[in-house]
Design a protein around this motif. Sequence first.
Motif, mmCIF file in Angstrom:
data_model
loop_
_atom_site.group_PDB
_atom_site.id
_atom_site.type_symbol
_atom_site.label_atom_id
_atom_site.label_comp_id
_atom_site.label_asym_id
_atom_site.label_seq_id
_atom_site.Cartn_x
_atom_site.Cartn_y
_atom_site.Cartn_z
ATOM 1 N N GLU B 69 0.827 -1.206 0.000
ATOM 2 C CA GLU B 69 0.000 0.000 0.000
ATOM 3 C C GLU B 69 0.860 1.253 0.000
ATOM 4 N N ARG B 70 1.891 1.245 0.840
ATOM 5 C CA ARG B 70 2.756 2.420 0.922
ATOM 6 C C ARG B 70 3.589 2.575 -0.350
ATOM 7 N N LEU B 72 2.638 1.866 -3.319
ATOM 8 C CA LEU B 72 1.774 2.470 -4.328
ATOM 9 C C LEU B 72 1.594 3.962 -4.048
ATOM 10 N N ALA B 73 1.415 4.286 -2.785
ATOM 11 C CA ALA B 73 1.229 5.694 -2.416
ATOM 12 C C ALA B 73 2.459 6.522 -2.785
#
Lengths: 139, 160
Positions: B69-70, B72-73
């Motif tokens: 998730e991070r 991608l962020a």
Amino acid sequence: MSEATAVKIVIGHRLGKGQSVADGVRAAGAEPVLIPGPGADMKVGDVMQAEGAALGISFCGSGGAGAVTAKAKYGHDIEFGMRSAQAGVTAVQQGRTVLGFGFLDSEELGYAVATALLAKLGTGGSGDGAGSARTGESA
Amino acid sequence: MTRRTARTTAGDGTGGPAGGGEGPLTERVAEAVADSSEPVTDTDRADLAELLPLIRRHAAQQGLVLDEERQLAVAVHALAFVRRVRHGERLDPLADELYAEVPGALLTAARQLVDAYCTPRGHTAPDSEVLLLALHFAVARHTGSGARPGDTETTRGAQA
């Protein structure tokens, strides 16, 4: 009670801000759900899911991380990298459900976006005080 | 005119949690923003192919292994950043008190990372760019989405 049918808009700000946007959302007649704390932009999708919100607004420097995360996790239709309230209005009119902005904590933005959403949903806005002030602690 | 479907191998090597293993991160970003008004172009891909390895190296130097998730962020942030550099766009200054929320060492390291990308392009990024990038790593460390290797439990104080 109008609260049962209030249109919820989740707000997450990278720096834990967003109160002005929430004020604008409330003024337009929607119910703001302001996620507290730093990194809140990354939780927009989760809180929308938990709250059954119609729209999410994510604020970070580049205006994209929270929105993209919401899409990756929940399949939201997103627009990102926006820098103006008008861009947000256009995105809402196009059916986007998560909006990614740079740091724009303004009441004008919240009001414009919420008004556009209510118009799109055909619910109209009842003006000041329709939504209760809450935070998204439940996420 | 942007190109929605042209694909090249970015070779950024930042695909997996430990820096490899799954599909290229650039293509994950491209897929995520494909339906937006600014889908990823070949120029974006070329720029990300240079920046994302720098970011991965930076994270490793900070002792961070970013979760998916991070990653991608950060990559989405990187996409916006390379576009700003390309267009000579400068972010507005940020309030001074925000800088106090990020450890000085993270800011210094982020400045080095930003300069490593910008200097060869004749661009000097403002401090706001440095802060925003550093915030990604600060939040990752704070929420536990950027675990340090060997950590058994990371702080999740700000995580809902």
